[in-house]
Design a protein around this motif. Structure first.
Motif, short mmCIF file in Angstrom:
data_model
loop_
_atom_site.label_atom_id
_atom_site.label_comp_id
_atom_site.label_asym_id
_atom_site.label_seq_id
_atom_site.Cartn_x
_atom_site.Cartn_y
_atom_site.Cartn_z
N ASP A 191 0.86 -1.18 0.00
CA ASP A 191 0.00 0.00 0.00
C ASP A 191 0.90 1.24 0.00
OD1 ASP A 191 -1.73 2.05 0.43
OD2 ASP A 191 -2.40 1.38 2.41
N ARG A 192 1.02 1.87 -1.16
CA ARG A 192 1.95 3.00 -1.32
C ARG A 192 1.59 4.16 -0.40
NH1 ARG A 192 5.25 2.29 -5.46
NH2 ARG A 192 5.93 4.44 -5.30
N ALA A 193 0.31 4.26 -0.03
CA ALA A 193 -0.12 5.39 0.81
C ALA A 193 0.54 5.35 2.18
CB ALA A 193 -1.64 5.37 0.94
N THR A 194 1.05 4.19 2.57
CA THR A 194 1.65 4.08 3.92
C THR A 194 3.18 4.14 3.88
OG1 THR A 194 1.65 1.66 3.77
CG2 THR A 194 -0.28 2.70 4.76
N PHE A 195 3.77 4.39 2.67
CA PHE A 195 5.23 4.43 2.56
C PHE A 195 5.79 5.70 3.21
CE2 PHE A 195 5.72 1.83 -1.66
CZ PHE A 195 5.25 0.71 -1.03
N TYR A 196 6.98 5.60 3.68
CA TYR A 196 7.81 6.77 4.05
C TYR A 196 7.26 7.60 5.21
CZ TYR A 196 9.37 5.68 -0.69
OH TYR A 196 9.80 5.04 -1.81
N GLY A 197 6.61 7.01 6.13
CA GLY A 197 6.22 7.83 7.27
C GLY A 197 5.02 7.27 7.98
N GLY A 198 4.41 8.11 8.80
CA GLY A 198 3.25 7.69 9.55
C GLY A 198 3.65 6.83 10.73
N ASP A 199 2.82 5.85 11.04
CA ASP A 199 3.11 4.99 12.20
C ASP A 199 3.43 3.57 11.72
OD1 ASP A 199 0.69 4.02 11.37
OD2 ASP A 199 -0.46 4.87 13.05
#
Ligand SMILES: Cc1cc2nc3c(=O)[nH]c(=O)nc-3n(C[C@H](O)[C@H](O)[C@H](O)COP(=O)(O)O)c2cc1C
Length: 152
Positions: A125-133
């Motif tokens: 899921d690209r939307a969760t790449f490179y940051g967040g939790d």
């Protein structure tokens, strides 16, 4: 070259590798001189006897072949975005000594078992790449979990 030589001097060339990503557009990089820069860099690196060169391949096949020819030891190849079969074929042709995977491994914590079993892969899921939790990093299901089995 200064950094790589410095690290190799400190810990040993056989324990030092370098990853390059010619032409990557990540982080808004714009690189138009890859055919000048990377063959020159790899030519200078070649005599250092490093453990490996890791290339993220973004699609310039001519450049990749040139780098392969110029590199004397292990070449790790990250064929970005490609399917597993395509990546494996790079081992057969000798373009790569080792193939590497990024997001496929991220999305499939049991990737070796899935490949061995010929099982379907979770899609990253690209939307969760490179940051967040932790979401998108540690919560992709294993095959057992997807099938409702207890992983233990
Ligand atoms: C969450 C995430 C973090 C990444 N961090 C790095 C990084 O720190 N340095 C780097 O060179 N590439 C990084 N990459 C790029 C991957 O190593 C790889 O080149 C890219 O995902 C394309 O290959 P793939 O199709 O095997 O995923 C990252 C990729 C993802 C998905």
């Amino acid at each position: 070259m200064e950094v790589v030589s410095g690290v190799a001097d400190e810990i040993g060339a056989g324990r030092t590798g370098l990853r390059i990503s010619p032409g990557t557009p990540l982080n808004d990089i714009e690189e138009h001189d890859t055919h000048d820069v990377y063959p020159a860099l790899v030519g200078e690196l070649a005599p250092l006897n490093l453990a490996y060169l890791h290339v993220m391949h973004g699609g310039d096949d001519e450049l990749l072949r040139e780098l392969r020819q110029a590199w004397p030891s292990a070449l790790l190849l990250n064929r970005a975005g490609a399917g597993l079969d395509t990546r494996v074929s790079d081992l057969d042709t000798g373009l790569a000594d080792v193939i590497t995977v990024g997001s496929m491994a991220l999305a499939n914590p049991d990737l070796p078992a899935r490949v061995r079993a010929g099982a379907p892969l979770n899609q990253p899921d690209r939307a969760t790449f490179y940051g967040g939790d932790h979401h998108g990093y540690t919560d992709y299901p294993t095959l057992d979990a997807s099938q409702g089995h207890d992983a233990a």
